[in-house]
Each structure stands twice: as structure tokens, then as C-alpha cells.
Design a protein around this motif. Structure first.
Motif, PDB file in Angstrom:
ATOM      1  N   ASN A  42       0.729  -1.196  -0.003  1.00  0.00           N
ATOM      2  CA  ASN A  42       0.050   0.087   0.078  1.00  0.00           C
ATOM      3  C   ASN A  42       1.004   1.256   0.147  1.00  0.00           C
ATOM      4  OD1 ASN A  42      -2.522  -1.214   0.162  1.00  0.00           O
ATOM      5  ND2 ASN A  42      -2.080  -1.762   2.045  1.00  0.00           N
ATOM      6  N   HIS A  43       2.137   1.295   0.249  1.00  0.00           N
ATOM      7  CA  HIS A  43       3.056   2.281   0.154  1.00  0.00           C
ATOM      8  C   HIS A  43       3.164   2.819  -1.117  1.00  0.00           C
ATOM      9  CE1 HIS A  43       6.354   4.876   1.368  1.00  0.00           C
ATOM     10  NE2 HIS A  43       7.182   4.288   0.366  1.00  0.00           N
ATOM     11  N   ALA A  44       3.087   3.998  -1.621  1.00  0.00           N
ATOM     12  CA  ALA A  44       3.521   4.681  -2.835  1.00  0.00           C
ATOM     13  C   ALA A  44       4.348   5.818  -2.747  1.00  0.00           C
ATOM     14  CB  ALA A  44       2.070   4.769  -3.427  1.00  0.00           C
ATOM     15  N   GLU A  45       5.415   5.964  -3.807  1.00  0.00           N
ATOM     16  CA  GLU A  45       6.189   7.128  -3.547  1.00  0.00           C
ATOM     17  C   GLU A  45       6.883   7.228  -5.231  1.00  0.00           C
ATOM     18  OE1 GLU A  45      10.589   6.117  -2.268  1.00  0.00           O
ATOM     19  OE2 GLU A  45       9.062   5.618  -0.546  1.00  0.00           O
ATOM     20  N   THR A  46       7.265   8.649  -5.470  1.00  0.00           N
ATOM     21  CA  THR A  46       7.793   8.769  -6.704  1.00  0.00           C
ATOM     22  C   THR A  46       9.322   8.355  -6.419  1.00  0.00           C
ATOM     23  OG1 THR A  46       6.495  10.426  -7.127  1.00  0.00           O
ATOM     24  CG2 THR A  46       8.430  10.300  -8.494  1.00  0.00           C
TER      25      THR A  46
END
Length: 187
Positions: A42-46
Motif C-alpha cells: 500500500n506504500h506509494a512514492e515517486t
């Protein structure tokens, strides 16, 4: 769950976890899961490599004719630089005794600038091979950049042609819809 998933940790770790695993119906068989370490899906980052500076949006993923022109110019500029560099490299070769250094006897019967002993001749031959490989590699890279610029120029031309065709199609569709609406019969 919140929409901002960048604040969540990238991994979930729990070293205090102890779960006995029953085997054959016996709860105390000696098997147990101790600790847990998993990726947080569920972790999201650019990715950091896509952001040029703090607070910026990142790499541009939309293109238009102007940005394609800029990309073509960039490719051609770098191709020209590498092409010039590949021909200026001859100075390096000259400092090492010319194109025949490393060959028995050296250029014009002269020993290599590294000396006349066996290992110097071997080293000069390795240098000559490395030089030739680098020179041809730089020239090939230059040609590949020129080819990429030409391919991008073709993509741009196709893009502009498609845009023009879409504009004409939209105008035709507007006229057709206007005709149908004007007749009022819906056919």
C-alpha cells in the motif's frame, strides 16, 4: 485507508511476532512463525531518480511538437559532439606511437613510448586494442544518436499529421452533428 500512501512505511517488520503452527493437529509440535518482514504493497512514492529537485513534479511524460523539437536538438547536439570527439581522439593514439604502436617494431620501427621490454609491448598492444574499441564505440554511439534524432523527427511528423487529421475529423463530426441536429428528425 487514506489516499496519501506516501506516509506509510515501505516495509512492515515485526520481530515480536510468535505464531505456533499446528502440525498433525498437535498445537505444540515445535513449528512456529517468529517475526515477520514484508513489503507494504500500500506504500506509494515517486522514485528519487525521477524528481529533479524537492517540490518539483518529476519527469515530464507528456510530449508536444515543441518538446519533441527540443529532444531532437539535444540528440543531434550530443551526436555531433561525440562524432567530433571520436576524430579528436587521434591525439591520444599519436602520443602512444601512432596507429601501429603495439605491433612488433612499433610505428616506423620505433619502439612504443612505454619502452622496448616485452611487457611494455604487450601493454602498448592492449592500449591499441582499447583505443580502437573506444573510438569505434564512440562513433557508433554518435551514429545511434543521429539515428534516434531522425526516428524522433519521423515520430514528430507522424504526430503532427495525426493531429491535423484529428482536427479535420473533429470538424467533420461537428458538421455531421450540426446537420443531424438541424434536421430535427434524429436520423
Amino acid at each position: 485507508m487514506t489516499d496519501d500512501r506516501t506516509s506509510q512505511p515501505a516495509r512492515y517488520e515485526n520481530d515480536d511476532l510468535y505464531i505456533p503452527v499446528p502440525v498433525g493437529g498437535l498445537p505444540t509440535s515445535g513449528l512456529a512463525i517468529t517475526g515477520l518482514d514484508i513489503d507494504n504493497v500500500n506504500h506509494a512514492e515517486t522514485p528519487k531518480g525521477l524528481v529533479t529537485a524537492p517540490g518539483e513534479a518529476g519527469v515530464k511524460t507528456e510530449w508536444d511538437a515543441t518538446s519533441l523539437d527540443s529532444a531532437i536538438t539535444w540528440l543531434e547536439t550530443h551526436a555531433a559532439y561525440l562524432n567530433k570527439l571520436s576524430y579528436d581522439m587521434v591525439d591520444i593514439q599519436d602520443l602512444m606511437g601512432g596507429a601501429t604502436s603495439g605491433v612488433a617494431g612499433g610505428a616506423g620501427g620505433q619502439p612504443s613510448p612505454l619502452g622496448g621490454f616485452d611487457w611494455a609491448a604487450r601493454l602498448a598492444a592492449k592500449h591499441q586494442g582499447l583505443y580502437q574499441g573506444t573510438e569505434s564505440g564512440v562513433r557508433k554511439l554518435s551514429q545511434n544518436l543521429y539515428d534516434a534524432a531522425e526516428a524522433l523527427r519521423q515520430v514528430k511528423q507522424n504526430y503532427e499529421t495525426a493531429e491535423e487529421q484529428n482536427r479535420m475529423s473533429a470538424a467533420d463530426m461537428q458538421r455531421v452533428f450540426g446537420d443531424v441536429a438541424g434536421n430535427g428528425d434524429g436520423r
